[in-house]
Design a protein around this motif. Structure first.
Motif, PDB file in Angstrom:
ATOM      1  N   LEU A 132     -16.143  -3.833  -8.790  1.00 31.79           N
ATOM      2  CA  LEU A 132     -16.882  -3.202  -7.430  1.00 31.79           C
ATOM      3  C   LEU A 132     -15.693  -3.066  -6.379  1.00 31.79           C
ATOM      4  O   LEU A 132     -15.491  -3.797  -5.493  1.00 31.79           O
ATOM      5  N   THR A 133     -15.132  -1.755  -6.638  1.00 32.71           N
ATOM      6  CA  THR A 133     -13.897  -1.366  -5.552  1.00 32.71           C
ATOM      7  C   THR A 133     -14.259  -0.121  -4.916  1.00 32.71           C
ATOM      8  O   THR A 133     -14.921   0.551  -5.482  1.00 32.71           O
ATOM      9  N   ASP A 134     -13.495   0.298  -4.075  1.00 32.56           N
ATOM     10  CA  ASP A 134     -13.532   1.481  -3.416  1.00 32.56           C
ATOM     11  C   ASP A 134     -13.783   2.736  -4.255  1.00 32.56           C
ATOM     12  O   ASP A 134     -14.325   3.672  -4.325  1.00 32.56           O
ATOM     13  N   GLY A 189       0.855  -1.138   0.116  1.00 32.76           N
ATOM     14  CA  GLY A 189       0.024  -0.120  -0.267  1.00 32.76           C
ATOM     15  C   GLY A 189       0.873   1.228  -0.041  1.00 32.76           C
ATOM     16  O   GLY A 189       2.080   1.204   0.221  1.00 32.76           O
ATOM     17  N   THR A 190       0.176   2.452  -0.234  1.00 34.15           N
ATOM     18  CA  THR A 190       1.288   3.445  -0.202  1.00 34.15           C
ATOM     19  C   THR A 190       1.935   3.971   0.986  1.00 34.15           C
ATOM     20  O   THR A 190       3.037   4.225   1.125  1.00 34.15           O
ATOM     21  N   LYS A 191       1.191   3.380   2.186  1.00 31.61           N
ATOM     22  CA  LYS A 191       1.809   3.795   3.421  1.00 31.61           C
ATOM     23  C   LYS A 191       1.275   2.964   4.521  1.00 31.61           C
ATOM     24  O   LYS A 191       0.165   2.212   4.384  1.00 31.61           O
ATOM     25  N   VAL A 249      -6.671  10.645 -19.852  1.00 28.95           N
ATOM     26  CA  VAL A 249      -4.941  10.236 -19.346  1.00 28.95           C
ATOM     27  C   VAL A 249      -4.795   8.875 -18.917  1.00 28.95           C
ATOM     28  O   VAL A 249      -3.904   7.941 -19.066  1.00 28.95           O
ATOM     29  N   TYR A 250      -5.671   8.510 -17.935  1.00 34.04           N
ATOM     30  CA  TYR A 250      -5.990   7.388 -17.462  1.00 34.04           C
ATOM     31  C   TYR A 250      -6.055   6.145 -18.602  1.00 34.04           C
ATOM     32  O   TYR A 250      -5.245   5.221 -18.700  1.00 34.04           O
ATOM     33  N   ALA A 251      -6.977   6.349 -19.461  1.00 32.57           N
ATOM     34  CA  ALA A 251      -7.128   5.492 -20.625  1.00 32.57           C
ATOM     35  C   ALA A 251      -5.716   5.263 -21.196  1.00 32.57           C
ATOM     36  O   ALA A 251      -5.382   4.164 -21.874  1.00 32.57           O
TER      37      ALA A 251
HETATM   38  N1  LIG Z   1     -12.134  -1.023 -10.188  1.00 37.73           N
HETATM   39  C1  LIG Z   1     -12.425  -1.112 -11.234  1.00 37.73           C
HETATM   40  O1  LIG Z   1     -13.502  -1.064 -11.832  1.00 37.73           O
HETATM   41  C2  LIG Z   1     -11.185  -1.234 -12.500  1.00 37.73           C
HETATM   42  C3  LIG Z   1     -11.513  -1.067 -13.641  1.00 37.73           C
HETATM   43  C4  LIG Z   1     -10.524  -1.229 -14.956  1.00 37.73           C
HETATM   44  C5  LIG Z   1      -9.142  -1.255 -14.078  1.00 37.73           C
HETATM   45  N2  LIG Z   1      -8.986  -1.329 -12.935  1.00 37.73           N
HETATM   46  C6  LIG Z   1      -7.520  -1.351 -12.469  1.00 37.73           C
HETATM   47  O2  LIG Z   1      -7.484  -2.290 -11.410  1.00 37.73           O
HETATM   48  C7  LIG Z   1      -6.356  -1.994 -10.591  1.00 37.73           C
HETATM   49  C8  LIG Z   1      -6.770  -2.055  -9.270  1.00 37.73           C
HETATM   50  O3  LIG Z   1      -8.022  -1.196  -9.187  1.00 37.73           O
HETATM   51  P1  LIG Z   1      -8.855  -1.173  -7.692  1.00 37.73           P
HETATM   52  O4  LIG Z   1     -10.133  -0.514  -8.146  1.00 37.73           O
HETATM   53  O5  LIG Z   1      -8.654  -2.458  -7.184  1.00 37.73           O
HETATM   54  O6  LIG Z   1      -8.249  -0.103  -6.995  1.00 37.73           O
HETATM   55  P2  LIG Z   1      -8.472   0.518  -5.454  1.00 37.73           P
HETATM   56  O7  LIG Z   1      -9.464  -0.570  -4.750  1.00 37.73           O
HETATM   57  O8  LIG Z   1      -8.687   2.029  -5.596  1.00 37.73           O
HETATM   58  O9  LIG Z   1      -7.108   0.265  -4.620  1.00 37.73           O
HETATM   59  C9  LIG Z   1      -6.141   1.099  -5.363  1.00 37.73           C
HETATM   60  C10 LIG Z   1      -4.775   0.355  -4.492  1.00 37.73           C
HETATM   61  O10 LIG Z   1      -3.458   1.271  -5.278  1.00 37.73           O
HETATM   62  C11 LIG Z   1      -2.754   1.827  -4.225  1.00 37.73           C
HETATM   63  N3  LIG Z   1      -2.196   3.045  -4.567  1.00 37.73           N
HETATM   64  C12 LIG Z   1      -3.027   4.073  -4.838  1.00 37.73           C
HETATM   65  N4  LIG Z   1      -2.245   4.972  -5.398  1.00 37.73           N
HETATM   66  C13 LIG Z   1      -1.040   4.634  -5.371  1.00 37.73           C
HETATM   67  C14 LIG Z   1       0.213   5.155  -5.582  1.00 37.73           C
HETATM   68  N5  LIG Z   1       0.404   6.502  -5.963  1.00 37.73           N
HETATM   69  N6  LIG Z   1       1.408   4.519  -5.281  1.00 37.73           N
HETATM   70  C15 LIG Z   1       1.210   3.156  -4.730  1.00 37.73           C
HETATM   71  N7  LIG Z   1      -0.063   2.639  -4.523  1.00 37.73           N
HETATM   72  C16 LIG Z   1      -1.075   3.386  -4.844  1.00 37.73           C
HETATM   73  C17 LIG Z   1      -3.760   1.842  -2.787  1.00 37.73           C
HETATM   74  O11 LIG Z   1      -2.972   1.799  -1.611  1.00 37.73           O
HETATM   75  P3  LIG Z   1      -3.763   2.660  -0.334  1.00 37.73           P
HETATM   76  O12 LIG Z   1      -4.435   1.535   0.261  1.00 37.73           O
HETATM   77  O13 LIG Z   1      -2.455   3.013   0.524  1.00 37.73           O
HETATM   78  O14 LIG Z   1      -4.468   3.944  -0.861  1.00 37.73           O
HETATM   79  C18 LIG Z   1      -4.697   0.421  -3.280  1.00 37.73           C
HETATM   80  O15 LIG Z   1      -3.810  -0.529  -2.794  1.00 37.73           O
HETATM   81  C19 LIG Z   1      -5.817  -0.639 -11.050  1.00 37.73           C
HETATM   82  O16 LIG Z   1      -4.844  -0.749 -11.940  1.00 37.73           O
HETATM   83  C20 LIG Z   1      -7.041  -0.167 -11.629  1.00 37.73           C
HETATM   84  O17 LIG Z   1      -6.598   0.931 -12.764  1.00 37.73           O
HETATM   85  C21 LIG Z   1      -9.861  -1.230 -11.908  1.00 37.73           C
END
Ligand SMILES: NC(=O)c1ccc[n+]([C@@H]2O[C@H](COP(=O)([O-])OP(=O)(O)OC[C@H]3O[C@@H](n4cnc5c(N)ncnc54)[C@H](OP(=O)(O)O)[C@@H]3O)[C@@H](O)[C@H]2O)c1
Length: 256
Positions: free
Chosen positions: A195-197, A42-44, A160-162
């Protein structure tokens, strides 16, 4: 053929970035369940990271946590070094952490664009550069990047994300040819709406949620666990003849 053995990760060491929560957490748990020792990240230091580590340790007791903000360029290589030093090896790298900033394209600042490219592309490249020597020495390695359905279906408010996810997927195809001779596979897993945060605020708008659901052929959002089977395939011997692939886990959302 012993299929369960092909998925067995006993003796493998893995780093999963962004695994305190969400998809990364589910993948870390999956790798641990199949025998890998995992560095969660995680970040911290945070309660959510401690809780994930505790759950991963129930499955794989020697697992550890590493921390660092990947928007800081020096952190990527250091994270890999921390994981290698804590686990004694690194066989599997899952580059899952990302930054996603939603706003109309014309309002995106230079700093916001750079932050997304840094975490989603530059940090991925640096981590791969840092991880490959250990994999090359063993003639075995698995690298999995987490992309997005937005590589094919970009959202107007995440320009930019895309683009960053498309760049990462291109990196994967390029490196697959270069890393293959060393027994290292590299693939991209591209989720749809899971379904994530990060999706809680937007999906709280019922009308928006219904609109998005209606363009997904399977007519539902994904759970984090839905990404685990594909990740296990691509991180184990079961996927040993798969490299350079972009595997959508999106309920069909990318289909035209
Ligand atoms: N959820 C979706 O619908 C979806 C769709 C397409 C692609 N994705 C991709 O799937 C992956 C996971 O997404 P998620 O939805 O599971 O994410 P999430 O629940 O938002 O969790 C993000 C994770 O990344 C860490 N993080 C955030 N900013 C960071 C930084 N600057 N440096 C290092 N770590 C960082 C967070 O750490 P902390 O806990 O410390 O904040 C957390 O562990 C990502 O690559 C996302 O782009 C997700």
């Amino acid at each position: 053929m012993n299929i369960p053995k092909l998925f067995n990760l006993a003796g493998r060491a893995a780093l999963v970035t962004g695994s305190s929560r969400g998809i990364g957490r589910a993948i870390a748990l999956g790798l641990a369940e199949y025998g890998a020792t995992v560095a969660v990240h995680g970040t911290k230091p945070a309660k959510v990271l401690d809780e994930t580590l505790a759950d991963v340790r129930k499955l794989s007791p020697r697992s550890v946590a590493v921390t660092g903000d990947l928007s800081q360029p020096e952190v990527s290589a250091r994270l890999v070094a921390d994981a290698i030093s804590a686990l004694g090896a690194l066989d599997i790298l899952v580059a899952n952490a990302s930054v996603q900033i939603r706003k109309p394209w014309v309002e995106v600042t230079q700093a916001e664009a750079e932050q997304q490219m840094q975490v989603n592309v530059h940090a991925t490249l640096r981590m791969i550069q840092a991880a490959v020597p250990a994999m090359r020495a063993k003639k075995w390695g698995r690298i999995l990047t987490i992309g997005s359905v937005q590589q094919q279906r970009p959202h107007p408010d995440m320009v930019v994300y895309a683009a960053s996810k498309s760049a990462q997927e291109n990196l994967v195809r390029n490196l697959a040819k270069q890393l293959g001779p060393d027994g290292i596979t590299i693939n991209n897993l591209a989720p749809g709406v899971i379904l994530t945060d990060r999706n809680v605020p937007v999906l709280a708008d019922g009308a928006y949620a219904d609109r998005v659901r209606s363009i997904i052929p399977l007519r539902s959002f994904g759970e984090t666990e839905d990404c685990v089977g594909a990740a296990l395939l691509l991180c184990s011997d079961a996927g040993r003849y798969i490299t350079g692939v972009d595997l959508l886990v999106d309920g069909g959302m990318a289909l035209p």
